[in-house]
Design a protein around this motif. Structure first.
Motif, PDB file in Angstrom:
ATOM      1  N   MET B   1       0.736  -1.259   0.134  1.00 43.25           N
ATOM      2  CA  MET B   1       0.091   0.081   0.280  1.00 43.25           C
ATOM      3  C   MET B   1       1.075   1.266   0.380  1.00 43.25           C
ATOM      4  O   MET B   1       0.152   2.295  -0.150  1.00 43.25           O
ATOM      5  CB  MET B   1      -0.748  -0.083   1.356  1.00 43.25           C
ATOM      6  N   ASP B   2       2.444   0.947   0.411  1.00 41.85           N
ATOM      7  CA  ASP B   2       2.877   1.464   0.374  1.00 41.85           C
ATOM      8  C   ASP B   2       3.687   2.714  -0.708  1.00 41.85           C
ATOM      9  O   ASP B   2       3.579   4.308  -0.877  1.00 41.85           O
ATOM     10  CB  ASP B   2       4.361   1.626   1.442  1.00 41.85           C
ATOM     11  N   TYR B   5      -0.125   4.990  -1.660  1.00 43.99           N
ATOM     12  CA  TYR B   5       0.411   6.379  -1.072  1.00 43.99           C
ATOM     13  C   TYR B   5       1.444   7.725  -1.309  1.00 43.99           C
ATOM     14  O   TYR B   5       0.649   8.567  -1.798  1.00 43.99           O
ATOM     15  CB  TYR B   5       0.474   6.432   0.649  1.00 43.99           C
ATOM     16  N   LYS B   6       2.563   7.096  -2.296  1.00 48.56           N
ATOM     17  CA  LYS B   6       3.898   7.750  -2.714  1.00 48.56           C
ATOM     18  C   LYS B   6       3.237   8.179  -3.925  1.00 48.56           C
ATOM     19  O   LYS B   6       3.452   9.330  -4.275  1.00 48.56           O
ATOM     20  CB  LYS B   6       4.488   6.676  -2.893  1.00 48.56           C
ATOM     21  N   LEU B   8       0.010   8.448  -4.785  1.00 47.63           N
ATOM     22  CA  LEU B   8      -1.049   9.874  -4.905  1.00 47.63           C
ATOM     23  C   LEU B   8      -0.036  10.937  -4.367  1.00 47.63           C
ATOM     24  O   LEU B   8      -1.240  11.857  -4.041  1.00 47.63           O
ATOM     25  CB  LEU B   8      -1.555   9.583  -3.821  1.00 47.63           C
ATOM     26  N   LEU B  53      -2.597   0.856 -10.254  1.00 46.61           N
ATOM     27  CA  LEU B  53      -3.367   2.316 -10.273  1.00 46.61           C
ATOM     28  C   LEU B  53      -4.255   2.238 -11.555  1.00 46.61           C
ATOM     29  O   LEU B  53      -5.014   3.087 -11.838  1.00 46.61           O
ATOM     30  CB  LEU B  53      -3.667   3.695  -9.726  1.00 46.61           C
ATOM     31  N   THR B  69      -9.625  -0.024 -12.384  1.00 42.08           N
ATOM     32  CA  THR B  69     -10.449   0.660 -10.760  1.00 42.08           C
ATOM     33  C   THR B  69     -10.596  -0.385  -9.991  1.00 42.08           C
ATOM     34  O   THR B  69     -11.122  -0.662  -9.237  1.00 42.08           O
ATOM     35  CB  THR B  69     -12.125   0.411 -12.027  1.00 42.08           C
ATOM     36  N   PHE B  72      -9.364   0.322  -7.079  1.00 46.30           N
ATOM     37  CA  PHE B  72      -9.708   1.790  -6.596  1.00 46.30           C
ATOM     38  C   PHE B  72     -10.284   1.497  -5.023  1.00 46.30           C
ATOM     39  O   PHE B  72     -10.430   1.982  -3.991  1.00 46.30           O
ATOM     40  CB  PHE B  72     -10.532   2.134  -7.351  1.00 46.30           C
ATOM     41  N   VAL B  75      -8.356   0.569  -2.713  1.00 48.65           N
ATOM     42  CA  VAL B  75      -7.814   1.446  -1.997  1.00 48.65           C
ATOM     43  C   VAL B  75      -8.374   2.635  -0.678  1.00 48.65           C
ATOM     44  O   VAL B  75      -8.037   2.179   0.028  1.00 48.65           O
ATOM     45  CB  VAL B  75      -7.299   2.305  -3.011  1.00 48.65           C
ATOM     46  N   VAL B  76      -9.799   3.094  -1.495  1.00 52.86           N
ATOM     47  CA  VAL B  76     -10.346   3.743  -0.963  1.00 52.86           C
ATOM     48  C   VAL B  76     -11.079   2.847   0.713  1.00 52.86           C
ATOM     49  O   VAL B  76     -10.730   3.499   2.240  1.00 52.86           O
ATOM     50  CB  VAL B  76     -11.847   3.827  -1.364  1.00 52.86           C
ATOM     51  N   LEU B  79      -7.765   3.516   3.235  1.00 48.95           N
ATOM     52  CA  LEU B  79      -8.149   5.517   3.921  1.00 48.95           C
ATOM     53  C   LEU B  79      -9.271   4.794   4.648  1.00 48.95           C
ATOM     54  O   LEU B  79      -8.651   5.450   6.013  1.00 48.95           O
ATOM     55  CB  LEU B  79      -8.300   5.485   2.047  1.00 48.95           C
ATOM     56  N   ILE B  80     -10.544   4.433   5.013  1.00 44.89           N
ATOM     57  CA  ILE B  80     -11.260   4.717   5.567  1.00 44.89           C
ATOM     58  C   ILE B  80     -10.812   3.755   6.599  1.00 44.89           C
ATOM     59  O   ILE B  80     -11.316   4.568   7.503  1.00 44.89           O
ATOM     60  CB  ILE B  80     -12.531   4.214   4.678  1.00 44.89           C
ATOM     61  N   GLY B  81      -9.900   2.525   6.414  1.00 41.13           N
ATOM     62  CA  GLY B  81      -9.558   2.332   7.993  1.00 41.13           C
ATOM     63  C   GLY B  81      -8.269   2.640   8.088  1.00 41.13           C
ATOM     64  O   GLY B  81      -8.648   2.763   9.796  1.00 41.13           O
ATOM     65  N   LEU B  82      -7.816   3.642   7.414  1.00 39.01           N
ATOM     66  CA  LEU B  82      -6.895   4.571   8.552  1.00 39.01           C
ATOM     67  C   LEU B  82      -6.954   5.293   8.697  1.00 39.01           C
ATOM     68  O   LEU B  82      -6.895   5.742  10.384  1.00 39.01           O
ATOM     69  CB  LEU B  82      -5.825   4.995   7.250  1.00 39.01           C
ATOM     70  N   PHE B  83      -8.377   6.019   9.031  1.00 43.11           N
ATOM     71  CA  PHE B  83      -8.807   7.030   9.026  1.00 43.11           C
ATOM     72  C   PHE B  83      -9.728   6.402  10.408  1.00 43.11           C
ATOM     73  O   PHE B  83     -10.275   7.437  11.414  1.00 43.11           O
ATOM     74  CB  PHE B  83      -9.921   8.234   8.173  1.00 43.11           C
TER      75      PHE B  83
END
Lengths: 86, 86
Positions: B1-2, B5-6, B8, B53, B69, B72, B75-76, B79-83
């Motif tokens: 996943m790194d 993020y890089k 993006l 991506l 797709t 994606f 990925v979302v 991200l939701i998991g991170l937040f």
DNA sequence: TAGATATTTAGAATATCATCTAAATGATAC
DNA sequence: GTATCATTTAGATGATATTCTAAATATCTA
């Protein structure tokens, strides 16, 4: 939003966010999870702060950092917007 | 996943993703939206490709890039998991 | 006020990144 | 097969990022 993506690009900073999910913490407490110096940690926290992902509040001698949860929803929306088809 | 993020973290690469939402495109077509050289564009596309991506497929003389797709959603979720609080 | 602890700031070293030009590779068309 | 167009790769350069040590600032306690 650029500062947010930049802030998320570093794995240590993402780990800081993960750690803060367990609750507010002082810089020292956060630092126990990392091998690098306090100065480096301070820099990472500053990056997260500028991206509005965390908030700092002085508690006497210490400074407590917490997730800025209100911003997270916006970030997720922006990301979904970036990926979404519509 | 790194790598995601890089990938993006750079605004030009995010713009490439936005552009590809309008449909598959050749490198040249994508390049029209940017001021930098083809070599630089190629580098950005490579970064996006390594992050899974985008997908590249040769169509004769051209190479067509498209959004990956299927990735994606993951990925979302990440991200939701991170937040997310849970 | 002096000493101790917590955090940030300053300044420097090294690594990584975005970009360039030039050269290489792949495909088409004559 | 030679010329041409599309894209990537190689190698270099300047900018940005991560990290360090040392010094500065802020707070607490004795």
């Amino acid at each position: 939003m650029d500062t947010v993506y930049k802030a998320l690009a570093d794995p240590s900073r993402r780990k800081i966010l993960e750690i803060l999910k367990d609750g507010d913490m002082t810089v020292n407490e956060i630092g126990r999870h990392f091998p690098f110096s306090g100065a480096t940690l301070s820099h990472h926290l500053d990056t997260l702060k500028r991206a509005n992902l965390v908030v700092a509040q002085r508690q006497g001698q210490y400074i407590e950092y917490s997730l800025n949860t209100s911003v997270f929803e916006e970030v997720v929306k922006a990301l979904i917007g970036l990926f979404g088809k519509e």
